[in-house]
Design a protein around this motif. Structure first.
Motif, short mmCIF file in Angstrom:
data_model
loop_
_atom_site.label_atom_id
_atom_site.label_comp_id
_atom_site.label_asym_id
_atom_site.label_seq_id
_atom_site.Cartn_x
_atom_site.Cartn_y
_atom_site.Cartn_z
N CYS A 12 0.88 -1.19 0.00
CA CYS A 12 0.00 0.00 0.00
C CYS A 12 0.91 1.23 0.00
N PHE A 13 0.28 2.40 -0.09
CA PHE A 13 1.03 3.65 -0.14
C PHE A 13 1.97 3.82 1.07
N GLY A 14 1.44 3.52 2.27
CA GLY A 14 2.21 3.74 3.50
C GLY A 14 3.41 2.83 3.61
N VAL A 15 3.23 1.57 3.24
CA VAL A 15 4.32 0.60 3.33
C VAL A 15 5.39 0.91 2.29
N THR A 71 5.47 2.14 9.91
CA THR A 71 4.15 2.67 9.51
C THR A 71 3.14 2.72 10.66
N CYS A 94 2.81 5.98 8.83
CA CYS A 94 1.93 6.26 7.70
C CYS A 94 1.11 7.52 8.00
N PHE A 96 -1.79 8.23 7.34
CA PHE A 96 -3.16 7.90 7.76
C PHE A 96 -3.18 7.50 9.25
N VAL A 97 -2.12 6.84 9.69
CA VAL A 97 -2.03 6.47 11.12
C VAL A 97 -1.81 7.75 11.94
N THR A 158 -6.63 1.63 11.50
CA THR A 158 -6.79 1.82 10.05
C THR A 158 -7.16 0.55 9.28
N CYS A 186 -8.50 2.83 6.61
CA CYS A 186 -7.76 3.15 5.39
C CYS A 186 -8.44 2.48 4.19
N SER A 188 -7.30 1.74 1.41
CA SER A 188 -6.45 0.75 0.74
C SER A 188 -6.80 -0.66 1.22
N THR A 189 -6.97 -0.81 2.53
CA THR A 189 -7.31 -2.13 3.08
C THR A 189 -8.71 -2.56 2.62
#
Ligand code: SF4
Length: 276
Positions: A12-15, A71, A94, A96-97, A158, A186, A188-189
């Motif tokens: 995903c974006f964050g990872v 993240t 991340c 988002f987090v 998230t 999130c 993404s998930t």
């Protein structure tokens, strides 16, 4: 044998951002970079990072010169503590987090009784809770809700499924007079889950690629199994067995947020060999 792949499978974006930051930091600091716990829940990526000089540590002592925050983020207290030490902080939390942490802080400042939906022991939740204050309550399902006050604030880990949030909220509104919800799930998930479920309904076998210690990968595997399709959870191409695909016309492939592209590609290449 036809192979269908979930579009959003993998990093995903964050990872991706965190792993890129880790390799860059290793290059800039001659490999002397530590992460507080493994950077992501994928043993193969952790090994690759180790080879580049990025090693996970359980304790941050005086030998640590550069620390990369993964993240999931860390607690407010640990962040403050690190700032007082002579350690270079590379913050790969991340965004988002980070948002979930900030919303938790806001709810605390506004005096809400805070409910965090998530896994109590998950590092992300430990971090969020530290911003919400120790009175904040972490629940996994509505049965765990305490006696509610009149003003309730909700923030969410998230990676939680949206259905879990729906169940929680429908219980809270039975008693709370004021409810403030920050939906920090999130996309993404959720998207990966949705696409995986859709594909699982169309194929004979599902392959779920990702670390066995990755919560979101395990969730993907459980959802596929619940649909009733034969599901195999693997970490790498080496685990693939040709007998799994005998008589199989269509195989579906998905992967968790911490699974790198190169592992997905290796699996696909090996699968192609089985199909011929
Ligand atoms: S799943 Fe979402 S919140 Fe978690 S690291 Fe990836 S982008 Fe960030």
């Amino acid at each position: 044998m036809e192979i269908r792949i979930v579009k959003s499978a993998g990093f995903c974006f964050g990872v991706k951002r965190a792993v890129d930051m880790a390799f860059k930091a290793a290059e800039e600091n001659k490999g002397q970079v530590c992460t507080y716990g493994p950077i992501i829940h994928n043993p193969q990526v952790v090994e690759k990072l180790k080879a580049a000089g990025v090693a996970p540590v359980d304790e941050i002592d005086s030998n640590v010169k550069n620390i990369l925050i993964r993240t999931h983020g860390i607690s407010y207290e640990l962040h403050e503590d690190l700032k007082t030490k002579n350690i270079n902080i590379i913050d790969a939390t991340c965004p988002f987090v980070k948002k979930a942490q900030q919303y938790a802080k806001l709810l605390k400042q506004e005096g809400y009784q805070i409910i965090i939906l998530g896994d109590e022991k998950h590092p992300e939740v430990v971090g969020i809770r530290s911003y919400a204050g120790q009175e904040a309550i972490v629940v996994k399902d509505p049965q765990q809700l305490p006696r509610l006050k009149t003003r309730v604030g909700v923030v969410v880990q998230t990676t939680q499924p949206v259905e879990a949030l729906q169940r929680l909220l429908s219980e809270i509104i039975k008693t709370a007079r004021e409810l403030k919800v920050y939906n920090t799930i999130c996309n993404s998930t959720a998207n990966r889950l949705k696409e995986t479920e859709a594909l699982a309904k169309e194929v004979d076998v599902m392959l779920v690629i990702g670390g066995r210690n990755s919560a979101n990968t395990n969730q993907l595997a459980r959802r596929c199994e619940a649909i009733g399709v034969k599901t195999y959870h693997i970490e790498s191409a080496e685990e693939l067995a040709p007998e799994w695909f005998r008589g199989v016309k269509v195989v579906g492939v998905t992967a968790g947020a911490s699974t790198p592209d190169w592992i997905i590609k290796e699996v696909i290449e090996k699968l192609k060999g089985f199909g011929s």
